[in-house]
Design a protein around this motif. Structure first.
Motif, mmCIF file in Angstrom:
data_model
loop_
_atom_site.group_PDB
_atom_site.id
_atom_site.type_symbol
_atom_site.label_atom_id
_atom_site.label_comp_id
_atom_site.label_asym_id
_atom_site.label_seq_id
_atom_site.Cartn_x
_atom_site.Cartn_y
_atom_site.Cartn_z
ATOM 1 N N SER A 57 -15.241 -10.618 21.745
ATOM 2 C CA SER A 57 -14.197 -11.605 21.505
ATOM 3 C C SER A 57 -12.924 -10.908 21.051
ATOM 4 O O SER A 57 -12.957 -9.924 20.316
ATOM 5 N N GLY A 58 -11.792 -11.440 21.508
ATOM 6 C CA GLY A 58 -10.506 -10.870 21.127
ATOM 7 C C GLY A 58 -9.367 -11.724 21.641
ATOM 8 O O GLY A 58 -9.550 -12.873 22.029
ATOM 9 N N ASN A 59 -8.194 -11.153 21.675
ATOM 10 C CA ASN A 59 -7.011 -11.852 22.133
ATOM 11 C C ASN A 59 -7.022 -11.987 23.653
ATOM 12 O O ASN A 59 -7.458 -11.082 24.355
ATOM 13 N N ASN A 60 -6.517 -13.122 24.154
ATOM 14 C CA ASN A 60 -6.500 -13.328 25.610
ATOM 15 C C ASN A 60 -5.261 -12.760 26.282
ATOM 16 O O ASN A 60 -5.106 -12.872 27.492
ATOM 17 N N GLY A 61 -4.368 -12.149 25.511
ATOM 18 C CA GLY A 61 -3.205 -11.505 26.087
ATOM 19 C C GLY A 61 -2.037 -12.426 26.333
ATOM 20 O O GLY A 61 -0.954 -11.977 26.711
ATOM 21 N N PRO A 109 1.667 -11.529 17.934
ATOM 22 C CA PRO A 109 2.932 -11.180 17.291
ATOM 23 C C PRO A 109 3.490 -9.910 17.916
ATOM 24 O O PRO A 109 2.738 -8.950 18.123
ATOM 25 N N PRO A 110 4.768 -9.867 18.272
ATOM 26 C CA PRO A 110 5.324 -8.706 18.974
ATOM 27 C C PRO A 110 5.531 -7.522 18.034
ATOM 28 O O PRO A 110 6.637 -7.000 17.879
ATOM 29 N N LEU A 111 4.458 -7.097 17.384
ATOM 30 C CA LEU A 111 4.554 -6.030 16.402
ATOM 31 C C LEU A 111 4.864 -4.679 17.038
ATOM 32 O O LEU A 111 5.356 -3.773 16.375
ATOM 33 N N LEU A 112 4.550 -4.544 18.323
ATOM 34 C CA LEU A 112 4.791 -3.276 19.013
ATOM 35 C C LEU A 112 6.076 -3.300 19.825
ATOM 36 O O LEU A 112 6.331 -2.405 20.622
ATOM 37 N N GLY A 113 6.901 -4.335 19.611
ATOM 38 C CA GLY A 113 8.169 -4.430 20.309
ATOM 39 C C GLY A 113 8.012 -5.048 21.690
ATOM 40 O O GLY A 113 6.958 -5.559 22.064
ATOM 41 N N SER A 114 9.094 -4.993 22.452
ATOM 42 C CA SER A 114 9.111 -5.512 23.819
ATOM 43 C C SER A 114 10.229 -4.814 24.559
ATOM 44 O O SER A 114 10.974 -4.016 23.982
ATOM 45 N N PRO A 128 13.375 -5.229 27.877
ATOM 46 C CA PRO A 128 14.183 -6.225 28.601
ATOM 47 C C PRO A 128 13.533 -6.730 29.879
ATOM 48 O O PRO A 128 13.855 -7.821 30.350
ATOM 49 N N ASN A 129 12.624 -5.941 30.462
ATOM 50 C CA ASN A 129 11.977 -6.380 31.701
ATOM 51 C C ASN A 129 10.815 -7.334 31.446
ATOM 52 O O ASN A 129 10.116 -7.742 32.380
ATOM 53 N N GLY A 130 10.587 -7.689 30.171
ATOM 54 C CA GLY A 130 9.560 -8.661 29.842
ATOM 55 C C GLY A 130 8.217 -8.080 29.453
ATOM 56 O O GLY A 130 7.287 -8.822 29.142
ATOM 57 N N PHE A 131 8.110 -6.749 29.443
ATOM 58 C CA PHE A 131 6.837 -6.132 29.053
ATOM 59 C C PHE A 131 6.664 -6.218 27.537
ATOM 60 O O PHE A 131 7.516 -5.762 26.775
ATOM 61 N N VAL A 132 5.564 -6.829 27.102
ATOM 62 C CA VAL A 132 5.254 -6.950 25.676
ATOM 63 C C VAL A 132 3.890 -6.311 25.431
ATOM 64 O O VAL A 132 2.852 -6.910 25.744
ATOM 65 N N PRO A 133 3.857 -5.094 24.888
ATOM 66 C CA PRO A 133 2.562 -4.464 24.632
ATOM 67 C C PRO A 133 1.815 -5.192 23.520
ATOM 68 O O PRO A 133 2.405 -5.609 22.530
ATOM 69 N N THR A 134 0.523 -5.356 23.712
ATOM 70 C CA THR A 134 -0.298 -6.028 22.707
ATOM 71 C C THR A 134 -1.237 -5.071 21.983
ATOM 72 O O THR A 134 -1.745 -5.400 20.912
ATOM 73 N N ASN A 141 -0.428 -1.101 26.292
ATOM 74 C CA ASN A 141 -1.074 -2.042 27.203
ATOM 75 C C ASN A 141 -0.661 -3.473 26.891
ATOM 76 O O ASN A 141 -0.456 -3.832 25.724
ATOM 77 N N SER A 142 -0.565 -4.296 27.911
ATOM 78 C CA SER A 142 -0.426 -5.737 27.722
ATOM 79 C C SER A 142 -1.746 -6.381 28.113
ATOM 80 O O SER A 142 -2.613 -5.742 28.694
ATOM 81 N N GLY A 143 -1.898 -7.645 27.787
ATOM 82 C CA GLY A 143 -3.133 -8.337 28.139
ATOM 83 C C GLY A 143 -4.107 -8.386 26.988
ATOM 84 O O GLY A 143 -3.788 -8.048 25.847
ATOM 85 N N GLY A 144 -5.322 -8.830 27.293
ATOM 86 C CA GLY A 144 -6.325 -9.049 26.261
ATOM 87 C C GLY A 144 -6.872 -7.764 25.682
ATOM 88 O O GLY A 144 -6.840 -6.710 26.308
ATOM 89 N N PHE A 145 -7.394 -7.877 24.464
ATOM 90 C CA PHE A 145 -7.949 -6.706 23.786
ATOM 91 C C PHE A 145 -9.092 -7.127 22.867
ATOM 92 O O PHE A 145 -9.179 -8.279 22.445
ATOM 93 N N PRO A 146 -9.999 -6.194 22.551
ATOM 94 C CA PRO A 146 -11.057 -6.498 21.587
ATOM 95 C C PRO A 146 -10.467 -6.571 20.189
ATOM 96 O O PRO A 146 -9.393 -6.026 19.926
ATOM 97 N N ALA A 147 -11.160 -7.233 19.288
ATOM 98 C CA ALA A 147 -10.632 -7.400 17.936
ATOM 99 C C ALA A 147 -11.741 -7.237 16.911
ATOM 100 O O ALA A 147 -12.933 -7.312 17.231
#
Length: 212
Positions: free
Chosen positions: A156-160, A164-169, A171-177, A200-206
Motif C-alpha cells: 500500500s502507498g500513494n497512487n501518484g 505534497p510537492p516537497l521535492l519541487g516541480s 514548468p513542464n508539469g513534472f512533479v516528483p513524488t 520519479n513521479s507516480g505511485g510509491f510504497p509507504a
C-alpha cells in the motif's frame, strides 16, 4: 468540532480529498494539509490509537515494488516525538523481507544521513506488518522514509495522483513524488548524500509511524 482521523492501515482505502483540515488548539484555528497532524491531544501525534503518521496522500493504491531498489519517500513529521512502531501494508506477498528506516534531508532536498534503520518485516504473507519496540527520537521537520526489499511484493502507498510537492516541480508539469536508486538489499546506508538518485513521479510504497 468533530475529530478528523486516519483509521488503521487498510488495503486501498481512499482518503477524502480536501485542501486543508481545520484544527482548533488553545482557541486558535490552525489549518493543515492532509497527512500533517499536530499534537493537539497531549504527547501523541494523534489521539486515536488506530492513527499513524505517514506520507501526505489523497488516496492509497497497491504498488508493486522492485527488488534491490532503495526508495526514498518524503514525509513531514509535525512534532517532536519518539517513534515506537513502524508499519507497512502488504497486498500481494513475496517470499522475502522489507527493510524500513528514516533519513534526514539535505539542503537541496536530497536524501542525507540515516536517522534510524528500524529493521525488517517479512512480506511472505499479506496484511499490516509492524516493527515494534523502537525508540527513535525525532524533531519536527521534513524527512525521507527509506524502503528496500529483496523481493517484489505489492504494498500500500500513494497512487501518484497527489502528494505534497516537497521535492519541487518543473514548468513542464513534472512533479516528483519519490526518489530511488539501485541498491542490493542490505542494512540501510549511513549516508546517501554522495549517491545519484532518480526522481520519479507516480505511485510509491509507504511506511507509517506512531509513538505509542
Amino acid at each position: 468540532m468533530a475529530d478528523t482521523k486516519i483509521s488503521a492501515l487498510t488495503d486501498g482505502v481512499a482518503m477524502q480529498s480536501v485542501d486543508r483540515i481545520p484544527v482548533s488548539r488553545s482557541g486558535a484555528n490552525v489549518y493543515l494539509k492532509p497527512g500533517y497532524f499536530p499534537t493537539a491531544y497531549g504527547s501523541r501525534p494523534y489521539h486515536d490509537a488506530t492513527a499513524w503518521i505517514g506520507p501526505g496522500v489523497m488516496s492509497f493504491t497497491n504498488n508493486a515494488i522492485t527488488a534491490n531498489t532503495l526508495y526514498h519517500v518524503p514525509i513531514v513529521i509535525p512534532q517532536k516525538m519518539t517513534i515506537t512502531s513502524a508499519a507497512v501494508y502488504v497486498s500481494t506477498l513475496a517470499a522475502g523481507s522489507v527493510r524500513v528506516g528514516l533519513r534526514n534531508v539535505n539542503a537541496d532536498n536530497s536524501p542525507g544521513t540515516l536517522v534510524s534503520d528500524m529493521g525488517t518485516v517479512s512480506v511472505a504473507s499479506t496484511g499490516q506488518k509492524t516493527i515494534s519496540s523502537l525508540s527513535v527520537a525525532v524533531d519536527p521537520g521534513f524527512y525521507f522514509i527509506s524502503i528496500v526489499s529483496d523481493v517484489a511484493p505489492t504494498m500500500s502507498g500513494n497512487n501518484g495522483v497527489w502528494a505534497p510537492p516537497l521535492l519541487g516541480s518543473s514548468p513542464n508539469g513534472f512533479v516528483p513524488t519519490y526518489l530511488s536508486r539501485a541498491f542490493t538489499y542490505a542494512a540501510l546506508p549511513a549516508d546517501e548524500t554522495a549517491q545519484s538518485q532518480t526522481a520519479n513521479s507516480g505511485g510509491f510504497p509507504a511506511a507509517w509511524f506512531r509513538n505509542w
